[in-house]
Design a protein around this motif. Structure first.
Motif, PDB file in Angstrom:
ATOM      1  N   LEU A 283     -11.855  -5.534  -1.702  1.00 17.74           N
ATOM      2  CA  LEU A 283     -12.482  -6.373  -0.671  1.00 17.74           C
ATOM      3  C   LEU A 283     -13.853  -5.838  -0.296  1.00 17.74           C
ATOM      4  CD1 LEU A 283      -9.458  -7.230   1.679  1.00 17.74           C
ATOM      5  CD2 LEU A 283     -10.495  -8.667  -0.075  1.00 17.74           C
ATOM      6  N   GLU A 284     -13.996  -4.531  -0.332  1.00 20.26           N
ATOM      7  CA  GLU A 284     -15.298  -3.937  -0.038  1.00 20.26           C
ATOM      8  C   GLU A 284     -16.317  -4.370  -1.096  1.00 20.26           C
ATOM      9  OE1 GLU A 284     -14.965   0.064   1.545  1.00 20.26           O
ATOM     10  OE2 GLU A 284     -16.828   0.516   0.468  1.00 20.26           O
ATOM     11  N   ILE A 285     -15.887  -4.361  -2.354  1.00 21.32           N
ATOM     12  CA  ILE A 285     -16.775  -4.777  -3.452  1.00 21.32           C
ATOM     13  C   ILE A 285     -17.139  -6.260  -3.304  1.00 21.32           C
ATOM     14  CG2 ILE A 285     -16.885  -5.137  -5.968  1.00 21.32           C
ATOM     15  CD1 ILE A 285     -14.980  -2.573  -6.085  1.00 21.32           C
ATOM     16  N   LEU A 286     -16.176  -7.054  -2.847  1.00 22.65           N
ATOM     17  CA  LEU A 286     -16.404  -8.497  -2.691  1.00 22.65           C
ATOM     18  C   LEU A 286     -17.164  -8.831  -1.402  1.00 22.65           C
ATOM     19  CD1 LEU A 286     -12.866  -9.791  -3.783  1.00 22.65           C
ATOM     20  CD2 LEU A 286     -14.972  -9.909  -5.137  1.00 22.65           C
ATOM     21  N   GLY A 287     -17.250  -7.864  -0.494  1.00 24.68           N
ATOM     22  CA  GLY A 287     -17.893  -8.126   0.798  1.00 24.68           C
ATOM     23  C   GLY A 287     -17.022  -8.967   1.710  1.00 24.68           C
ATOM     24  N   ALA A 288     -15.696  -8.876   1.498  1.00 25.48           N
ATOM     25  CA  ALA A 288     -14.772  -9.756   2.224  1.00 25.48           C
ATOM     26  C   ALA A 288     -13.957  -9.013   3.284  1.00 25.48           C
ATOM     27  CB  ALA A 288     -13.852 -10.473   1.225  1.00 25.48           C
ATOM     28  N   GLY A 289     -14.575  -8.049   3.919  1.00 25.95           N
ATOM     29  CA  GLY A 289     -13.928  -7.382   5.050  1.00 25.95           C
ATOM     30  C   GLY A 289     -12.807  -6.447   4.652  1.00 25.95           C
ATOM     31  N   THR A 290     -11.868  -6.301   5.563  1.00 22.80           N
ATOM     32  CA  THR A 290     -10.744  -5.391   5.333  1.00 22.80           C
ATOM     33  C   THR A 290      -9.464  -6.222   5.153  1.00 22.80           C
ATOM     34  OG1 THR A 290     -10.557  -5.189   7.719  1.00 22.80           O
ATOM     35  CG2 THR A 290     -11.765  -3.442   6.589  1.00 22.80           C
ATOM     36  N   PRO A 291      -8.399  -5.602   4.596  1.00 19.81           N
ATOM     37  CA  PRO A 291      -7.172  -6.371   4.355  1.00 19.81           C
ATOM     38  C   PRO A 291      -6.615  -7.031   5.624  1.00 19.81           C
ATOM     39  CG  PRO A 291      -7.068  -4.286   3.192  1.00 19.81           C
ATOM     40  CD  PRO A 291      -8.295  -4.230   4.074  1.00 19.81           C
ATOM     41  N   ARG A 292      -6.195  -8.251   5.456  1.00 17.31           N
ATOM     42  CA  ARG A 292      -5.470  -8.982   6.502  1.00 17.31           C
ATOM     43  C   ARG A 292      -4.118  -9.302   5.896  1.00 17.31           C
ATOM     44  NH1 ARG A 292      -9.891 -12.018   9.729  1.00 17.31           N
ATOM     45  NH2 ARG A 292     -11.708 -10.827   9.094  1.00 17.31           N
ATOM     46  N   LEU A 293      -3.138  -8.470   6.195  1.00 18.84           N
ATOM     47  CA  LEU A 293      -1.831  -8.613   5.561  1.00 18.84           C
ATOM     48  C   LEU A 293      -0.912  -9.454   6.438  1.00 18.84           C
ATOM     49  CD1 LEU A 293      -1.405  -4.908   4.403  1.00 18.84           C
ATOM     50  CD2 LEU A 293      -2.159  -6.846   3.020  1.00 18.84           C
ATOM     51  N   LEU A 294      -0.180 -10.364   5.792  1.00 19.12           N
ATOM     52  CA  LEU A 294       0.761 -11.194   6.552  1.00 19.12           C
ATOM     53  C   LEU A 294       2.068 -10.438   6.805  1.00 19.12           C
ATOM     54  CD1 LEU A 294      -0.123 -13.935   7.547  1.00 19.12           C
ATOM     55  CD2 LEU A 294       1.255 -15.000   5.764  1.00 19.12           C
ATOM     56  N   GLY A 295       2.293  -9.372   6.036  1.00 18.32           N
ATOM     57  CA  GLY A 295       3.403  -8.479   6.349  1.00 18.32           C
ATOM     58  C   GLY A 295       4.709  -8.734   5.626  1.00 18.32           C
ATOM     59  N   TYR A 296       4.682  -9.532   4.562  1.00 18.21           N
ATOM     60  CA  TYR A 296       5.917  -9.791   3.810  1.00 18.21           C
ATOM     61  C   TYR A 296       5.984  -8.931   2.566  1.00 18.21           C
ATOM     62  CZ  TYR A 296       6.471 -13.602   7.036  1.00 18.21           C
ATOM     63  OH  TYR A 296       6.605 -14.330   8.188  1.00 18.21           O
ATOM     64  N   ARG A 297       7.200  -8.867   2.003  1.00 12.95           N
ATOM     65  CA  ARG A 297       7.423  -8.067   0.818  1.00 12.95           C
ATOM     66  C   ARG A 297       7.324  -8.943  -0.423  1.00 12.95           C
ATOM     67  NH1 ARG A 297       9.750  -3.256  -0.846  1.00 12.95           N
ATOM     68  NH2 ARG A 297      11.100  -3.459  -2.669  1.00 12.95           N
ATOM     69  N   ASP A 298       6.802  -8.387  -1.473  1.00 14.93           N
ATOM     70  CA  ASP A 298       6.721  -9.033  -2.787  1.00 14.93           C
ATOM     71  C   ASP A 298       8.115  -9.527  -3.188  1.00 14.93           C
ATOM     72  OD1 ASP A 298       6.332  -9.582  -5.532  1.00 14.93           O
ATOM     73  OD2 ASP A 298       4.961  -7.886  -5.768  1.00 14.93           O
ATOM     74  N   SER A 299       8.205 -10.777  -3.651  1.00 16.45           N
ATOM     75  CA  SER A 299       9.508 -11.349  -4.033  1.00 16.45           C
ATOM     76  C   SER A 299       9.832 -11.142  -5.508  1.00 16.45           C
ATOM     77  CB  SER A 299       9.521 -12.852  -3.739  1.00 16.45           C
ATOM     78  OG  SER A 299       9.069 -13.104  -2.431  1.00 16.45           O
ATOM     79  N   GLY A 300       8.888 -10.649  -6.283  1.00  7.61           N
ATOM     80  CA  GLY A 300       9.122 -10.493  -7.720  1.00  7.61           C
ATOM     81  C   GLY A 300       9.087 -11.829  -8.434  1.00  7.61           C
ATOM     82  N   MET A 301       9.168 -11.777  -9.759  1.00  5.46           N
ATOM     83  CA  MET A 301       9.115 -13.003 -10.562  1.00  5.46           C
ATOM     84  C   MET A 301      10.355 -13.863 -10.303  1.00  5.46           C
ATOM     85  SD  MET A 301       6.256 -12.784 -12.192  1.00  5.46           S
ATOM     86  CE  MET A 301       6.313 -13.899 -13.592  1.00  5.46           C
ATOM     87  N   ALA A 302      10.252 -15.146 -10.606  1.00  6.49           N
ATOM     88  CA  ALA A 302      11.367 -16.078 -10.372  1.00  6.49           C
ATOM     89  C   ALA A 302      12.631 -15.590 -11.074  1.00  6.49           C
ATOM     90  CB  ALA A 302      10.983 -17.464 -10.863  1.00  6.49           C
ATOM     91  N   GLY A 303      13.749 -15.638 -10.359  1.00  5.73           N
ATOM     92  CA  GLY A 303      15.038 -15.288 -10.949  1.00  5.73           C
ATOM     93  C   GLY A 303      15.353 -13.804 -10.919  1.00  5.73           C
TER      94      GLY A 303
END
Ligand SMILES: [Zn+2]
Length: 280
Positions: A72-92
């Motif tokens: 995000l620093e490289i993109l100039g898009a501020g700091t992380p804004r996390l919604l706070g959920y866990r990765d669900s992994g691939m389908a199935g």
């Protein structure tokens, strides 16, 4: 802060792959830009050079947050804004059943969290994914659902009153890629005797959207190298065999120099577009 671009993504690294160019372009035009990331990407493959997957797995969320911060620093898009959920992994996969996963999230709660982010940032343009989440990953599909509903709900004062002052987002887009793209890139790679990462498996649903649904094609060639630099900040996700790292430089413009969108809603006239901010 009004006038900006807010991109809503599923995992750390998605922001650089599919919207790195429009983020850089917006920043270059003096607009504020930001990224909301719905999950921590805890179930991503660990393929980074010299990384021990077994050792890294328990703290992958932490590692990926640091990678996201750098990107995000490289993109100039501020700091992380996390919604706070866990990765669900691939389908199935078993990650889909984890109660902390985005796939299992309480929908109303997830929308409320994103509405808070939208009302705080007050973007002119909000980007989420197409209905298939570009390639069917459960977290991407959920990002589409939550993103669309939150974009609308943010403008309605009686909804989520605790989430801040209502903000009507003037333009809402779905990030996608045209079905023809995979074939085009595969053809160029094969012409050079290089392997293509796009599997032609008739049992899998096609990636992206039918070409004719795309309303907005953005030329991001001036930003290609910086976009790739941002992507490379996600070192845990890029192995030596990575599609991105192995693309011959002369194909960078073709492979990474365009970003595609489906206009979901616009409060300003914008018939033919090559810019997310057209008409504003
Ligand atoms: Zn993703």
């Amino acid at each position: 802060m009004a006038g900006g671009l807010l991109c809503v993504h599923a995992h750390p690294d998605d922001e650089s792959i599919s919207t790195g160019g429009v983020l850089l372009r917006a920043v270059g035009e003096g607009r504020p830009a930001a990224v909301v990331t719905c999950t921590g990407g805890e179930l991503g493959e660990i393929v980074g050079e010299g990384m021990d997957p077994e050792k890294l797995r328990p703290r992958l969320g932490e590692v990926r947050q640091a990678e996201l911060t750098a990107a995000l620093e490289i993109l100039g898009a501020g700091t992380p804004r996390l919604l706070g959920y866990r990765d669900s992994g691939m389908a199935g996969t078993s990650g889909n059943d984890d109660e902390r996963s985005f796939w299992r999230a309480d929908f109303d709660q997830a929308v409320g969290r994103l509405v808070t982010q939208v009302r705080a940032f007050r973007p002119d343009v909000l980007v989420t994914y197409d209905a298939f989440g570009q390639y069917g990953h459960p977290d991407h599909v959920q990002t589409h659902r939550v993103g669309l509903v939150a974009a609308e709900a943010a403008g309605v004062p009686m909804l989520y009153p605790e989430a801040g002052e209502a903000w009507q987002v003037p333009k809402v887009y779905l990030s996608t890629l045209p079905r023809s793209f995979a074939a085009l890139v595969s053809e160029e790679l094969q012409r050079r005797g290089l392997p293509t990462p796009f599997e032609d498996d008739p049992d899998l649903p096609p990636v992206g959207s039918p070409d004719e649904l795309i309303t907005t094609t953005v030329d991001v060639r001036p930003f290609v190298e910086r976009k790739l630099t941002a992507l490379k900040a996600h070192a845990s996700q890029l192995g030596p065999a990575s599609f991105f790292l192995n693309m011959p430089p002369e194909l960078h413009d073709l492979a990474f120099g365009t970003e595609w969108f489906i206009r979901q809603r616009s409060d300003v006239p914008a018939p033919q577009e090559d810019d997310l901010f057209a008409g504003l």
